[in-house]
Design a protein around this motif. Structure first.
Motif, PDB file in Angstrom:
ATOM      1  N   MET A   1       0.836  -1.203   0.000  1.00  0.00           N
ATOM      2  CA  MET A   1       0.000   0.000   0.000  1.00  0.00           C
ATOM      3  C   MET A   1       0.874   1.257   0.000  1.00  0.00           C
ATOM      4  O   MET A   1       1.944   1.289   0.587  1.00  0.00           O
ATOM      5  N   THR A   2       0.395   2.294  -0.655  1.00  0.00           N
ATOM      6  CA  THR A   2       1.088   3.574  -0.609  1.00  0.00           C
ATOM      7  C   THR A   2       1.001   4.134   0.809  1.00  0.00           C
ATOM      8  O   THR A   2      -0.036   4.052   1.464  1.00  0.00           O
ATOM      9  N   THR A   3       2.085   4.712   1.297  1.00  0.00           N
ATOM     10  CA  THR A   3       2.078   5.324   2.627  1.00  0.00           C
ATOM     11  C   THR A   3       1.008   6.404   2.676  1.00  0.00           C
ATOM     12  O   THR A   3       0.982   7.294   1.816  1.00  0.00           O
ATOM     13  N   PRO A   4       0.085   6.390   3.667  1.00  0.00           N
ATOM     14  CA  PRO A   4      -0.965   7.417   3.746  1.00  0.00           C
ATOM     15  C   PRO A   4      -0.379   8.826   3.719  1.00  0.00           C
ATOM     16  O   PRO A   4      -0.901   9.699   3.042  1.00  0.00           O
ATOM     17  N   ASP A   5       0.664   9.045   4.470  1.00  0.00           N
ATOM     18  CA  ASP A   5       1.373  10.328   4.431  1.00  0.00           C
ATOM     19  C   ASP A   5       2.788  10.031   3.959  1.00  0.00           C
ATOM     20  O   ASP A   5       3.640   9.609   4.758  1.00  0.00           O
ATOM     21  N   PRO A   6       3.058  10.215   2.673  1.00  0.00           N
ATOM     22  CA  PRO A   6       4.380   9.857   2.154  1.00  0.00           C
ATOM     23  C   PRO A   6       5.537  10.543   2.870  1.00  0.00           C
ATOM     24  O   PRO A   6       6.638  10.002   2.925  1.00  0.00           O
ATOM     25  N   THR A   7       5.283  11.743   3.431  1.00  0.00           N
ATOM     26  CA  THR A   7       6.369  12.431   4.126  1.00  0.00           C
ATOM     27  C   THR A   7       6.772  11.720   5.407  1.00  0.00           C
ATOM     28  O   THR A   7       7.843  11.975   5.952  1.00  0.00           O
ATOM     29  N   ALA A   8       5.924  10.798   5.897  1.00  0.00           N
ATOM     30  CA  ALA A   8       6.259  10.082   7.130  1.00  0.00           C
ATOM     31  C   ALA A   8       7.524   9.260   6.971  1.00  0.00           C
ATOM     32  O   ALA A   8       8.257   9.038   7.940  1.00  0.00           O
ATOM     33  N   VAL A   9       7.797   8.816   5.750  1.00  0.00           N
ATOM     34  CA  VAL A   9       8.990   8.009   5.528  1.00  0.00           C
ATOM     35  C   VAL A   9      10.254   8.830   5.769  1.00  0.00           C
ATOM     36  O   VAL A   9      11.317   8.288   6.095  1.00  0.00           O
ATOM     37  N   LEU A  10      10.136  10.145   5.648  1.00  0.00           N
ATOM     38  CA  LEU A  10      11.307  11.002   5.838  1.00  0.00           C
ATOM     39  C   LEU A  10      11.797  10.990   7.280  1.00  0.00           C
ATOM     40  O   LEU A  10      12.975  11.205   7.542  1.00  0.00           O
ATOM     41  N   ASP A  11      10.897  10.758   8.209  1.00  0.00           N
ATOM     42  CA  ASP A  11      11.291  10.755   9.615  1.00  0.00           C
ATOM     43  C   ASP A  11      12.196   9.571   9.944  1.00  0.00           C
ATOM     44  O   ASP A  11      12.881   9.578  10.972  1.00  0.00           O
ATOM     45  N   ALA A  12      12.181   8.546   9.086  1.00  0.00           N
ATOM     46  CA  ALA A  12      13.043   7.382   9.301  1.00  0.00           C
ATOM     47  C   ALA A  12      14.383   7.522   8.584  1.00  0.00           C
ATOM     48  O   ALA A  12      15.256   6.667   8.736  1.00  0.00           O
ATOM     49  N   LEU A  13      14.540   8.605   7.836  1.00  0.00           N
ATOM     50  CA  LEU A  13      15.739   8.758   7.013  1.00  0.00           C
ATOM     51  C   LEU A  13      16.875   9.372   7.819  1.00  0.00           C
ATOM     52  O   LEU A  13      16.758  10.481   8.354  1.00  0.00           O
ATOM     53  N   ALA A  14      17.973   8.632   7.940  1.00  0.00           N
ATOM     54  CA  ALA A  14      19.173   9.122   8.624  1.00  0.00           C
ATOM     55  C   ALA A  14      20.375   8.703   7.795  1.00  0.00           C
ATOM     56  O   ALA A  14      20.521   7.525   7.452  1.00  0.00           O
ATOM     57  N   ILE A  15      21.230   9.650   7.469  1.00  0.00           N
ATOM     58  CA  ILE A  15      22.344   9.397   6.559  1.00  0.00           C
ATOM     59  C   ILE A  15      23.645   9.777   7.238  1.00  0.00           C
ATOM     60  O   ILE A  15      23.854  10.945   7.590  1.00  0.00           O
ATOM     61  N   GLU A  16      24.519   8.810   7.449  1.00  0.00           N
ATOM     62  CA  GLU A  16      25.824   9.098   8.044  1.00  0.00           C
ATOM     63  C   GLU A  16      26.691   9.888   7.069  1.00  0.00           C
ATOM     64  O   GLU A  16      26.662   9.646   5.865  1.00  0.00           O
ATOM     65  N   LEU A  17      27.463  10.807   7.627  1.00  0.00           N
ATOM     66  CA  LEU A  17      28.416  11.558   6.817  1.00  0.00           C
ATOM     67  C   LEU A  17      29.815  11.010   7.057  1.00  0.00           C
ATOM     68  O   LEU A  17      30.187  10.722   8.204  1.00  0.00           O
ATOM     69  N   PRO A  18      30.616  10.878   6.012  1.00  0.00           N
ATOM     70  CA  PRO A  18      31.981  10.376   6.172  1.00  0.00           C
ATOM     71  C   PRO A  18      32.920  11.488   6.615  1.00  0.00           C
ATOM     72  O   PRO A  18      32.945  12.570   6.020  1.00  0.00           O
ATOM     73  N   SER A  19      33.698  11.236   7.636  1.00  0.00           N
ATOM     74  CA  SER A  19      34.615  12.268   8.119  1.00  0.00           C
ATOM     75  C   SER A  19      35.535  12.755   7.009  1.00  0.00           C
ATOM     76  O   SER A  19      35.847  13.950   6.923  1.00  0.00           O
ATOM     77  N   TRP A  20      35.964  11.835   6.144  1.00  0.00           N
ATOM     78  CA  TRP A  20      36.954  12.171   5.119  1.00  0.00           C
ATOM     79  C   TRP A  20      36.395  13.091   4.037  1.00  0.00           C
ATOM     80  O   TRP A  20      37.161  13.720   3.305  1.00  0.00           O
ATOM     81  N   ALA A  21      35.065  13.199   3.926  1.00  0.00           N
ATOM     82  CA  ALA A  21      34.491  14.085   2.915  1.00  0.00           C
ATOM     83  C   ALA A  21      34.793  15.551   3.214  1.00  0.00           C
ATOM     84  O   ALA A  21      34.718  16.397   2.321  1.00  0.00           O
ATOM     85  N   PHE A  22      35.143  15.844   4.471  1.00  0.00           N
ATOM     86  CA  PHE A  22      35.419  17.226   4.855  1.00  0.00           C
ATOM     87  C   PHE A  22      36.899  17.575   4.746  1.00  0.00           C
ATOM     88  O   PHE A  22      37.280  18.728   4.913  1.00  0.00           O
ATOM     89  N   GLY A  23      37.740  16.566   4.481  1.00  0.00           N
ATOM     90  CA  GLY A  23      39.157  16.814   4.269  1.00  0.00           C
ATOM     91  C   GLY A  23      39.457  17.073   2.804  1.00  0.00           C
ATOM     92  O   GLY A  23      38.589  16.964   1.936  1.00  0.00           O
ATOM     93  N   ASN A  24      40.684  17.425   2.530  1.00  0.00           N
ATOM     94  CA  ASN A  24      41.093  17.668   1.145  1.00  0.00           C
ATOM     95  C   ASN A  24      41.138  16.353   0.375  1.00  0.00           C
ATOM     96  O   ASN A  24      41.518  15.315   0.903  1.00  0.00           O
ATOM     97  N   SER A  25      40.757  16.424  -0.884  1.00  0.00           N
ATOM     98  CA  SER A  25      40.818  15.246  -1.743  1.00  0.00           C
ATOM     99  C   SER A  25      41.101  15.693  -3.163  1.00  0.00           C
ATOM    100  O   SER A  25      41.228  16.876  -3.452  1.00  0.00           O
ATOM    101  N   GLY A  26      41.200  14.719  -4.042  1.00  0.00           N
ATOM    102  CA  GLY A  26      41.502  15.047  -5.425  1.00  0.00           C
ATOM    103  C   GLY A  26      41.435  13.811  -6.289  1.00  0.00           C
ATOM    104  O   GLY A  26      40.514  13.009  -6.178  1.00  0.00           O
ATOM    105  N   THR A  27      42.444  13.630  -7.119  1.00  0.00           N
ATOM    106  CA  THR A  27      42.500  12.484  -8.014  1.00  0.00           C
ATOM    107  C   THR A  27      43.834  11.768  -7.800  1.00  0.00           C
ATOM    108  O   THR A  27      44.605  12.104  -6.891  1.00  0.00           O
ATOM    109  N   ARG A  28      44.131  10.819  -8.659  1.00  0.00           N
ATOM    110  CA  ARG A  28      45.440  10.171  -8.595  1.00  0.00           C
ATOM    111  C   ARG A  28      46.568  11.177  -8.856  1.00  0.00           C
ATOM    112  O   ARG A  28      47.719  10.929  -8.529  1.00  0.00           O
ATOM    113  N   PHE A  29      46.230  12.306  -9.451  1.00  0.00           N
ATOM    114  CA  PHE A  29      47.245  13.242  -9.897  1.00  0.00           C
ATOM    115  C   PHE A  29      47.479  14.407  -8.939  1.00  0.00           C
ATOM    116  O   PHE A  29      48.557  14.985  -8.903  1.00  0.00           O
TER     117      PHE A  29
END
Length: 387
Positions: A1-29
């Motif tokens: 069944m479709t969620t009666p209030d689709p926005t309710a699913v947002l309350d279950a959404l939790a996304i971890e952030l990687p510490s390394w995303a805030f440091g400097n990065s680049g490519t192989r070069f």
């Protein structure tokens, strides 16, 4: 069944952030430096907490060991709590030591394998200190040339090494095994696909599961099928969200193919990944090479949120009727209608109801935070790959 209030699913959404995303990065070069880049894990956590304060979506920060080693993890836990977040997944690192040139957990030398095993045991100890649930294992192990290594022997050694680590996994902990079909090994990667990861984690036991990185697949791979299958089998432990045009690009999730992200999140919801009691862990795994790091993380979690809400709008009752009646185009239309729905007004209302800024990206630009960290973080050594 479709969620009666689709926005309710947002309350279950939790996304971890990687510490390394805030440091400097680049490519192989080249690794690029930018003003305001954190010099310590504490500054990384402060930046991650800023993302959470503006979005309400990122309550945890994933650590990478040894990059984020500290003398006192209890103090680091308290610091994170003071910032309004917690410490999450612990990521091991057996790919930046000279001893691991020809493998870590699969190395032919027992002493090298034991060194890698001991590192993972130490990571589990850190998890006990931080209250973290998941030990994420990604291996660079593999070979570049036919005949270079014994394919079967490497799998045997991998199974033996993982079993030695698994003995130390606590009752409230998990080992999640990530896979990647190539790089840096190009002929054979020892954990190249979900089937290999699944086979090893099944052999280990209930406290082992698969980690799926959305960038770690060959072009054209139907990732949502893998998601559905692993959820069906009870073995999808965690996600690493990013986006790819060609290979493991580690770009902002949804940048290359928002429709793929929508399809993935539909299967996550369909498979109970956001239901009460689910232990599925969602995390970003991205490197911001040219874009600003904090806004890059804000945009990433917002992209996941938007596609999650669109996926929740699929009228699953009507979809089932169309599917079972063989209405091919009708079923596709129901699916596409949800994808094309503009959910931005609903998301703004969801944020305002929770005391969050309606437009987090704009709020960050107006907050002055970036200017403050650029002024305050002068001197010292900026964090980067390996630190």
């Amino acid at each position: 069944m479709t969620t009666p209030d689709p926005t309710a699913v947002l309350d279950a959404l939790a996304i971890e952030l990687p510490s390394w995303a805030f440091g400097n990065s680049g490519t192989r070069f080249k690794v690029f430096g930018t003003p305001g880049t954190p010099r310590t894990i504490q500054e990384k956590i402060a930046d991650a907490a800023t993302v959470h304060r503006l979005t309400g979506l990122a309550p945890a920060v994933a650590l990478h060991i040894p990059w984020d080693l500290v003398d006192d993890f209890a103090a680091l836990v308290r610091y994170a709590e003071d910032q309004g977040v917690k410490l999450g997944t612990v990521n091991s690192n057996t790919f930046q030591d000279d001893d691991y040139k020809f493998g870590s957990l699969t190395h032919t030398d027992k002493l090298v394998r034991q060194k890698a095993i001991d590192h993972h045991i130490r990571c589990l100890e850190i998890m006990t200190e931080t209250g973290s649930q998941d030990l994420k294992v990604w291996l660079a192990d593999g070979t570049n040339y036919p005949g270079q290594g014994d394919i079967r022997g490497r799998q045997d050694r991998l199974a033996e090494s993982l079993a030695a680590i698994y003995q130390h996994v606590g009752e409230q902990q998990r080992l999640v095994l990530e896979y990647k079909f190539f790089e840096p090994a190009f002929y054979v990667t020892d954990v190249p696909d979900w089937g290999t990861s699944y086979a090893h984690t099944v052999a280990l036991g209930e406290r082992a599961a698969v980690c799926l990185d959305t960038g770690h697949h060959a072009p054209g791979t139907n990732i949502e099928f893998i998601v559905a299958q692993l959820l069906r089998l009870g073995k999808l432990g965690s996600f690493d969200f990013n986006s790819r045009f060609y290979a493991d690009d580690d770009l902002i999730v949804g940048a290359a193919d928002p429709f793929q992200l929508f399809r993935i999140m539909f299967e996550v919801i369909r498979g109970g990944g956001l239901a009460a009691g689910s232990d599925l862990a969602l995390m970003l795994d991205q490197c911001h090479n040219v874009e600003a790091k904090i806004p890059g993380q804000i945009r990433s979690v917002l992209n996941v949120q938007e596609m999650t809400l669109r996926a929740a709008l699929v009228d699953t009752s009507a979809l089932t009727v169309a599917q079972e009646s063989g209405d091919v185009l009708g079923a596709n239309e129901i699916f596409m209608d949800a994808f094309y729905t503009d959910v931005r007004p609903r998301l703004e209302a969801w944020r305002e109801d929770r005391g969050l800024p309606a437009a987090p990206m704009r709020a960050y630009g107006e907050s002055g935070y970036q200017e403050r960290i650029e002024t305050d973080r002068v001197g010292g050594t900026q964090t980067s790959w390996g630190a």
